[in-house]
Design an enzyme around this catalytic site. Structure first.
Site: not given
Length: 896
Positions: A27, A101, A110, A112, A357, A473, A579, A635, A762, A781, A786, A848, A868
């Site tokens: 502000k 303010r 809102g 503070m 703002r 608000h 999976r 997997r 893992e 991967s 885990d 993953c 990736y």
């Protein structure tokens, strides 16, 4: 830390600028910037965030030199406004009132405290009455100040003043606050002061400088109030940032019919349309617009016509000032190159800009604004990518109400925040949190929300208020959260004490189902069906830009055709985790899985697995077809075998009958397989070392499916992943099994399919030995779910009981199962990548776990050089955007 604690602005000059928001708060920095570029801003000064840090650490003390700097800054305001703040020895009616303010570097609407009309006392109220020529305005302002100062600074509860006012109105047959005369306010002011003195034991302060310092302390103190702490926790705002305090000359929108106040946006914050949008009230102060006490009026004639309202627009009532405000709109948007949220006041026909703002907006609006601004030449494509918060794309990726479904409409309000939500009615924030804690979806219904409701608003599926406009608000906070909201539903009556909602003569109670459509403002009884979203237009354009920039690939975790189709539709570049265990729980399959588990010999196990083979082959054929030309990481079986056995006596008996074995035999096998800590038990590659025929069947299914599709001209790219490896010997043996099986299938079929065999990292030991594993693994991967469990020694299923306490108390900054722990788990990932690639040049590496859809974790994946990330299908667009932002160097914590 410098010794300059205050920065002044006004008269089209400023000591600060927009790039000083860390020191001056958002502000304050914008007030300085607006003044510096020549806008008509009420003069004032900003006390820096460094003072807040000092104030908090020293439990309420100020740094040396602040007092003198504040006095100098007040004198500068007095000079610009040609009016004194303190009035000793003054014999004219020149008067200066101030506002105090908060203003943190991140917007916290809102959360503070604010104090207005500061400087009024028993003497200056008379001067204000004479100067303004309006006794009613002067004494109304004074009572507002007493109430606000009493509540914010002195801790006198707000309701005590409201109860007094309501009792007075009732006794005198008055309905609205505006019905009270100057004499009424004169009568009430001493009573307001008495309330303060009764509850504080002290006289109400009459010295303006005493008032100023008390207000400054209250605003700094509000940085640590409960609602501000909750907001910071929900939005990831560090406590160390602190807030600035802005002290500014008051201008008044309630000085008659030639005065007004309002809130406006340079574009529509709900739709993103490039139209001037906002609300105002004649003869009112700023809080009246957002408080919901009076119905705000539309800013423009077009807005009035679109909403079908009868109230006159500012464009009609004050056309010249509207045109001037429209010019300010364009000036600010061109300067900041972003949609602006502005507050303004008109005092006796003079326009003052109080604040600007970056405007909070819906995700739909954010996309449109970003794309439009690129087309308008205001920003470039990279800046458009930076502007969108990845997590907010969730607003666009989930179902909306089915337009053809029947609806029982209870009422309508304003479409304050788009999206659809259904849930059970609750009437206060605490109940919302309690009900959600029990697993319920809730709609929070209130007359109007306040900052104290933030916790309940955050967990609610939707928010309904009977008062308030589009800038109330509830509306602003809901849009920021991406929560559907209907505000100002005046035909609906909400009784928060009785916990009832009354509409069209029907009474709904706590726990009754309702549906909100935040895009239309409709409130409906019961649950309304939904339809899947259609992503095109601005979303598609932005995603094209995103894909031009990002380096990281984005895959999906999917093992069903439905999930795979969704993922590909959202732009997934393959499957990073299929999976296979999820494929065995279908009733037609699990009986054969159980037969395999109960088998007493290898031949019996193979016979059972042969029955599963056709199902597995079709599973993989479906995935390869949907992902044609893209990699699919499969997997091999991971969970312990006991998870597939029946638990209840009824289920045990049914399985026994179907397989023709004794129930006792099933129970005995289940007991034999029981483990005290199955997460670290006989699972993953350990199963295949013990029962290699399981992985052999799965490998056959993978490559028979790939060969079948090759015959049809469909190109499959299988990647076979061996889970839970801790030692190279495990991987070497099982890779040999996979390769021998795959080669045998392809030789028999006369087809060659390109494939890779890799492993899931893992376990900490796997990361430490990544160089050894890379001698066999063709890809890594990182299974960070885990890996987080085994690094922290936490059970993901049980840790939720205390992790919330850990994050609330600051023991951990974030939940490590939501955002990747860079210091511990992250270092294992980095080590694994570096050691693996040192042995196998160009080793492909991805992630993953659930972290693959978390923007902060994605930034780490980019930085550490992964190829990736893989995430749930609905988070694919989020991951694509986060990956692009990572490439652009955007900090995922601050989106800057």
């Amino acid at each position: 830390m410098s010794n300059k604690w205050t920065y002044s602005f006004g008269a089209k000059t400023a000591e600060g600028r927009a790039n000083m928001r860390n020191l001056l708060g958002g502000k304050g920095a914008n007030l300085h910037e607006m003044s510096a570029i020549g806008l008509h801003v009420p003069p004032g000064f900003t006390i820096t965030t460094e003072v807040c840090t000092h104030f908090t650490k020293t439990e309420g003390h100020y740094p040396e030199g602040l007092k003198d700097q504040v006095q100098d800054a007040v004198r500068k305001i007095e000079e610009i406004m040609n009016a004194p703040f303190t009035h000793a020895g003054q014999d004219d009616d020149r008067i200066l009132l101030l506002s105090v303010r908060s203003g943190a570097r991140a917007s916290m609407p809102g959360m503070m405290d604010t104090v207005l009309n500061l400087g009024l006392n028993d003497t200056t109220v008379k001067m204000l009455a004479r100067k303004s020529g309006d006794e009613r305005f002067a004494y109304d302002s004074y009572r507002r100040f007493i109430q606000m100062f009493g509540d914010v600074v002195l801790g006198v509860e707000h309701f005590r003043f409201e109860d007094l006012l309501e009792a007075y109105k009732s006794t005198h047959d008055l309905v609205l606050d505006t019905d009270l005369t100057a004499e009424d306010w004169k009568t009430l002011v001493p009573r307001y002061i008495s309330i303060v003195e009764e509850h504080t034991g002290k006289a109400f302060p009459q010295d303006p400088m005493e008032q100023l310092w008390a207000a400054i302390g209250a605003v700094f103190g509000s940085w640590s109030n409960k609602r501000a702490q909750t907001y910071r926790r929900l939005h990831g705002i560090p406590e160390s940032w602190g807030t600035a305090v802005n002290v500014q000359a008051m201008v008044f929108g309630n000085m008659g019919e030639d005065s007004a106040t309002g809130v406006c946006f340079s574009r529509n914050p709900s739709t993103g349309e490039n139209v001037f949008y906002g609300e105002y009230l004649v003869n009112a102060q700023g809080e009246d617009v957002v408080a919901g006490i009076r119905t705000p009026q539309p800013l423009s004639l077009a807005e009035k016509q679109a909403a079908g309202m009868d109230l006159p627009s500012l464009e009609e009532v004050m056309p010249e000032l509207y045109a001037e405000l429209d010019g300010v709109r364009h000036t600010l948007e061109e300067h900041y190159k972003d949609m602006q949220d502005m507050e303004f006041t008109i005092q006796h026909g003079v326009l003052w800009i109080l604040q600007t703002r970056g405007g909070k907006r819906t995700t739909k609006a954010a996309l449109k604004i970003a794309v439009d601004m690129v087309n308008e030449g205001l920003i470039d494509k990279n800046e458009a990518i930076r502007r969108i918060e990845p997590g907010h794309l969730d607003q666009l990726l989930h179902p909306t109400l089915d337009p053809d479904a029947p609806r029982e409409i209870l009422g309508r309000g304003l479409p304050a925040s788009p999206g659809a939500a259904s849930g059970k009615l609750v009437f206060n924030a605490k109940d919302a949190e309690d009900w959600v804690g029990r697993g319920e979806d809730v709609i929070l219904a209130r007359v109007e929300t306040s900052p104290d409701d933030i916790g309940g608003m955050h967990v609610s599926k939707g928010i309904l208020t009977t008062r308030g406009g589009m800038t109330s608000h509830a509306a602003v906070v809901a849009r920021g959260m991406g929560t559907p909201c209907v505000s100002g539903a005046g035909d609906i009556k909400v009784d928060v004490n009785a916990k009832t909602l009354t509409a069209l003569g029907e009474v709904l109670r706590e726990g009754d189902l309702v549906t909100l459509d935040g895009s239309t403002g409709e409130v409906m009884k019961g649950l309304v069906p939904t339809v899947d979203p259609e992503l095109s237009g601005d979303f598609a354009i932005l995603m094209e830009w995103v894909d031009e920039v990002r380096r990281l690939g984005v895959r999906a975790n999917a093992e069903t055709p439905e999930d795979a189709k969704v993922a590909r539709g959202f732009g997934a570049e393959g499957i990073g985790l299929a999976r296979t265990e999820h494929m065995f729980f279908d009733p037609q399959r699990i009986i054969h899985m159980r037969e395999m588990i109960l088998a007493k010999s290898v031949d019996d196990r193979r016979a059972a697995l042969d029955k599963l083979l056709p199902y597995q082959r079709q599973d993989f054929a479906d995935l390869f077809t949907i992902m044609e030309g893209l990699p699919v990481t499969v997997r091999l079986l991971d969970p312990p075998l006991h998870e597939f056995l029946p638990v209840t006596q009824k289920d045990v008996d049914e399985v026994a009958d179907e397989l023709g074995v004794a129930a006792d035999e099933i129970r005995a096998r289940s007991e034999d397989l029981h483990e005290f800590n199955p997460m670290l038990g006989h699972r993953g590659c350990r199963l295949a070392i013990t029962y290699p025929e399981i992985y052999e069947m799965q490998t056959r299914a993978i490559f028979e499916a790939a060969c079948d599709l090759a015959d049809k001209g469909v190109k499959a790219h299988p990647e076979v992943m061996i889970p839970l490896v801790a030692d190279r010997e495990e991987l070497s043996r099982l890779k040999r099994l996979v390769v021998e099986t795959a080669e045998a299938v392809m030789e028999a079929r006369g087809v060659k399919v390109a494939y890779q065999v890799g492993t899931m990292i893992e376990l900490p030991r796997a990361a430490l030995l990544a160089g050894e594993l890379a001698k066999d693994a063709e890809f890594f991967s990182f299974g960070t779910n885990d890996l987080t469990q085994t690094t922290f020694g936490l059970s993901r299923d049980d840790a939720g009981r205390f992790l919330t306490v850990y994050t609330q108390q600051g023991v951990l900054a974030t939940d490590p199962f939501v955002t990747l722990d860079r210091d511990g788990v992250g270092q294992l990932v980095r080590m694994g990548v570096e050691r693996g690639r040192a042995v196998r040049d160009g080793l492909k590496a991805g992630i993953c776990g659930e972290h693959g859809g978390d923007p902060s974790s994605i930034r780490f994946c980019h930085d550490v050089g992964l190829d990736y990330v893989s995430c749930s299908p609905y988070r694919v667009p989020i991951a694509r955007l986060a990956a692009a932002q990572a490439a652009l160097g955007v900090d995922a914590e601050t989106n800057a």
